[in-house]
Design a protein around this motif. Sequence first.
Motif, PDB file in Angstrom:
ATOM      1  N   SER A 104       0.846  -1.211   0.000  1.00 19.25           N
ATOM      2  CA  SER A 104       0.000   0.000   0.000  1.00 19.25           C
ATOM      3  C   SER A 104       0.875   1.252   0.000  1.00 19.25           C
ATOM      4  N   PHE A 105       1.961   1.189   0.763  1.00 23.04           N
ATOM      5  CA  PHE A 105       2.914   2.311   0.785  1.00 23.04           C
ATOM      6  C   PHE A 105       3.546   2.504  -0.583  1.00 23.04           C
ATOM      7  N   THR A 106       3.924   1.413  -1.232  1.00 21.88           N
ATOM      8  CA  THR A 106       4.553   1.501  -2.554  1.00 21.88           C
ATOM      9  C   THR A 106       3.608   2.143  -3.566  1.00 21.88           C
ATOM     10  N   ARG A 107       2.325   1.763  -3.534  1.00 24.06           N
ATOM     11  CA  ARG A 107       1.345   2.353  -4.457  1.00 24.06           C
ATOM     12  C   ARG A 107       1.200   3.851  -4.219  1.00 24.06           C
ATOM     13  N   ALA A 108       1.141   4.240  -2.952  1.00 25.45           N
ATOM     14  CA  ALA A 108       1.002   5.660  -2.628  1.00 25.45           C
ATOM     15  C   ALA A 108       2.249   6.429  -3.066  1.00 25.45           C
ATOM     16  N   PHE A 109       3.420   5.840  -2.834  1.00 30.47           N
ATOM     17  CA  PHE A 109       4.673   6.526  -3.175  1.00 30.47           C
ATOM     18  C   PHE A 109       4.798   6.706  -4.685  1.00 30.47           C
ATOM     19  N   ARG A 110       4.355   5.712  -5.455  1.00 34.22           N
ATOM     20  CA  ARG A 110       4.367   5.850  -6.913  1.00 34.22           C
ATOM     21  C   ARG A 110       3.459   6.986  -7.352  1.00 34.22           C
ATOM     22  N   ARG A 111       2.330   7.123  -6.681  1.00 35.53           N
ATOM     23  CA  ARG A 111       1.397   8.214  -7.010  1.00 35.53           C
ATOM     24  C   ARG A 111       2.025   9.565  -6.696  1.00 35.53           C
ATOM     25  N   TRP A 112       2.805   9.636  -5.645  1.00 36.27           N
ATOM     26  CA  TRP A 112       3.433  10.900  -5.250  1.00 36.27           C
ATOM     27  C   TRP A 112       4.609  11.279  -6.147  1.00 36.27           C
ATOM     28  N   THR A 113       5.402  10.300  -6.547  1.00 39.75           N
ATOM     29  CA  THR A 113       6.692  10.609  -7.163  1.00 39.75           C
ATOM     30  C   THR A 113       6.940   9.965  -8.523  1.00 39.75           C
ATOM     31  N   ASP A 114       6.025   9.087  -8.969  1.00 43.80           N
ATOM     32  CA  ASP A 114       6.248   8.328 -10.213  1.00 43.80           C
ATOM     33  C   ASP A 114       7.390   7.326 -10.079  1.00 43.80           C
ATOM     34  N   MET A 115       7.784   7.035  -8.843  1.00 40.26           N
ATOM     35  CA  MET A 115       8.864   6.065  -8.594  1.00 40.26           C
ATOM     36  C   MET A 115       8.465   5.191  -7.411  1.00 40.26           C
ATOM     37  N   SER A 116       9.037   3.988  -7.360  1.00 38.85           N
ATOM     38  CA  SER A 116       8.846   3.154  -6.181  1.00 38.85           C
ATOM     39  C   SER A 116       9.782   3.646  -5.075  1.00 38.85           C
ATOM     40  N   PRO A 117       9.482   3.337  -3.813  1.00 41.94           N
ATOM     41  CA  PRO A 117      10.391   3.748  -2.732  1.00 41.94           C
ATOM     42  C   PRO A 117      11.808   3.196  -2.918  1.00 41.94           C
ATOM     43  N   THR A 118      11.899   1.963  -3.420  1.00 44.04           N
ATOM     44  CA  THR A 118      13.215   1.356  -3.647  1.00 44.04           C
ATOM     45  C   THR A 118      14.000   2.129  -4.696  1.00 44.04           C
ATOM     46  N   ALA A 119      13.325   2.477  -5.802  1.00 44.93           N
ATOM     47  CA  ALA A 119      13.993   3.218  -6.878  1.00 44.93           C
ATOM     48  C   ALA A 119      14.395   4.607  -6.405  1.00 44.93           C
ATOM     49  N   TYR A 120      13.545   5.231  -5.575  1.00 40.98           N
ATOM     50  CA  TYR A 120      13.847   6.564  -5.072  1.00 40.98           C
ATOM     51  C   TYR A 120      15.085   6.532  -4.180  1.00 40.98           C
ATOM     52  N   ARG A 121      15.155   5.547  -3.295  1.00 44.12           N
ATOM     53  CA  ARG A 121      16.328   5.429  -2.419  1.00 44.12           C
ATOM     54  C   ARG A 121      17.576   5.137  -3.233  1.00 44.12           C
ATOM     55  N   ARG A 122      17.434   4.336  -4.290  1.00 41.36           N
ATOM     56  CA  ARG A 122      18.571   4.020  -5.149  1.00 41.36           C
ATOM     57  C   ARG A 122      19.083   5.283  -5.851  1.00 41.36           C
ATOM     58  N   GLU A 123      18.153   6.111  -6.329  1.00 47.10           N
ATOM     59  CA  GLU A 123      18.544   7.355  -6.992  1.00 47.10           C
ATOM     60  C   GLU A 123      19.264   8.289  -6.035  1.00 47.10           C
ATOM     61  N   LEU A 124      18.783   8.337  -4.808  1.00 47.73           N
ATOM     62  CA  LEU A 124      19.434   9.183  -3.802  1.00 47.73           C
ATOM     63  C   LEU A 124      20.869   8.734  -3.552  1.00 47.73           C
ATOM     64  N   SER A 125      21.069   7.432  -3.497  1.00 44.89           N
ATOM     65  CA  SER A 125      22.415   6.921  -3.230  1.00 44.89           C
ATOM     66  C   SER A 125      23.356   7.220  -4.387  1.00 44.89           C
ATOM     67  N   LYS A 126      22.819   7.254  -5.619  1.00 47.35           N
ATOM     68  CA  LYS A 126      23.649   7.584  -6.778  1.00 47.35           C
ATOM     69  C   LYS A 126      24.089   9.040  -6.747  1.00 47.35           C
ATOM     70  N   LYS A 127      23.174   9.919  -6.289  1.00 50.33           N
ATOM     71  CA  LYS A 127      23.462  11.355  -6.304  1.00 50.33           C
ATOM     72  C   LYS A 127      24.348  11.775  -5.133  1.00 50.33           C
ATOM     73  N   SER A 128      24.321  10.987  -4.074  1.00 51.98           N
ATOM     74  CA  SER A 128      25.010  11.389  -2.851  1.00 51.98           C
ATOM     75  C   SER A 128      26.499  11.691  -3.037  1.00 51.98           C
ATOM     76  N   PRO A 129      27.275  10.855  -3.728  1.00 56.44           N
ATOM     77  CA  PRO A 129      28.706  11.151  -3.850  1.00 56.44           C
ATOM     78  C   PRO A 129      28.997  12.412  -4.624  1.00 56.44           C
ATOM     79  N   ALA A 130      28.094  12.738  -5.595  1.00 60.01           N
ATOM     80  CA  ALA A 130      28.350  13.912  -6.437  1.00 60.01           C
ATOM     81  C   ALA A 130      27.699  15.161  -5.894  1.00 60.01           C
ATOM     82  N   ALA A 131      26.930  14.990  -4.796  1.00 62.43           N
ATOM     83  CA  ALA A 131      26.208  16.155  -4.279  1.00 62.43           C
ATOM     84  C   ALA A 131      27.186  17.162  -3.746  1.00 62.43           C
ATOM     85  N   SER A 132      26.802  18.413  -3.896  1.00 61.77           N
ATOM     86  CA  SER A 132      27.694  19.471  -3.413  1.00 61.77           C
ATOM     87  C   SER A 132      27.485  19.718  -1.956  1.00 61.77           C
TER      88      SER A 132
END
Length: 347
Positions: free
Chosen positions: A319-347
């Motif tokens: 249910s959380f995954t469905r709601a999160f997709r509605r909010w962001t167009d991404m699953s919670p897992t994919a969102y966390r993965r994207e954050l981890s990719k950006k973290s090293p390059a973040a200023s």
Amino acid sequence: MFEQSSSHSFFRLRESAFWATAVEQTLKQYDLSLRHSSVGGCLFSEQFEAEGFIDQQFCSLIWSEATRIADDPLLGLRMHRVFSPTAFNTLALAASASPTIGDALNLLTRYFPIVSTQLTLKVEMQEDTVQLLLRPIGETHPQHMASITGYLARYFTRIDLDGEGLLFAIQLADHHQLHEHSCKQLLKNQVVSFADHYTLSLKRALLSKTLPTASSLLLPKLTEILQHMLATLPSSALSEQVKRRIHLLLGSGDISAERVAGPMNISQRHLRRKLSQEGTSYEQLADEVRREAALRMITDGQLSLTSIAYELGFLDPSSFTRAFRRWTDMSPTAYRRELSKKSPAAS
């Protein structure tokens, strides 16, 4: 912002006084001043300066008088090209420090009351577009609505650094149609149409695009400033009071409207009616709180996604995954993965 009477049955909408300053600064391009107006001059008193807030009716009076003496029906729409309030600049800076355009949009809608208490920003996701609707609260002056439309249009145009048409259409209230050519010029020749409301249309496909201005160093500090600005308002809009109460109840398993209304000494029915007058609903506010908390918890990285789901009161992770997709167009897992990719390059 609202002030409650002792009966808790009446709310008086108040607006930040910097809007009077913004109008005054805009009038300077006409070599005019509200201080020289018999109507507007009374508002620039020592008491007015000290309080920092004005009733909505006085804010509307300022707009009406300024429009009259400037003889300019597009005064509000012109304001963003003349003067920008510090509150909006702070919000825009924080939004620009967000990881993606979608995150920036979420932050704008969450903290917009620090810019104006006279309207709410409602996001409606459609197949290819995102509609950002400006919903007035109380009797919001049309010039006030137009001015905020101008500020938002300027912001979304500025973060579209690659010129991909992030903001591709704007709807203005019908009375602007008499000045269609001037409206397009003031809004940088955007596609402008006319209806009974104010709406900005964004390309949904661009919400996931990374902002070059993103800063993992600045964002938490700027967000803390926004939270402080929101929390230190003498009294906030009813919708903000409700959202704060829901935040406190998260994790308890019961964020029902009845439980929120009780400590406010109003009935659940009255609470829902007042929220409707603000252009929102209890369910929408609860959804916004869950979305904000979910984004914050995932970004913090301290809890598993399953724990976050239950902490937010969802019956199960799916249910959380469905709601999160509605909010962001991404699953919670994919969102966390994207954050981890950006973290090293973040200023």
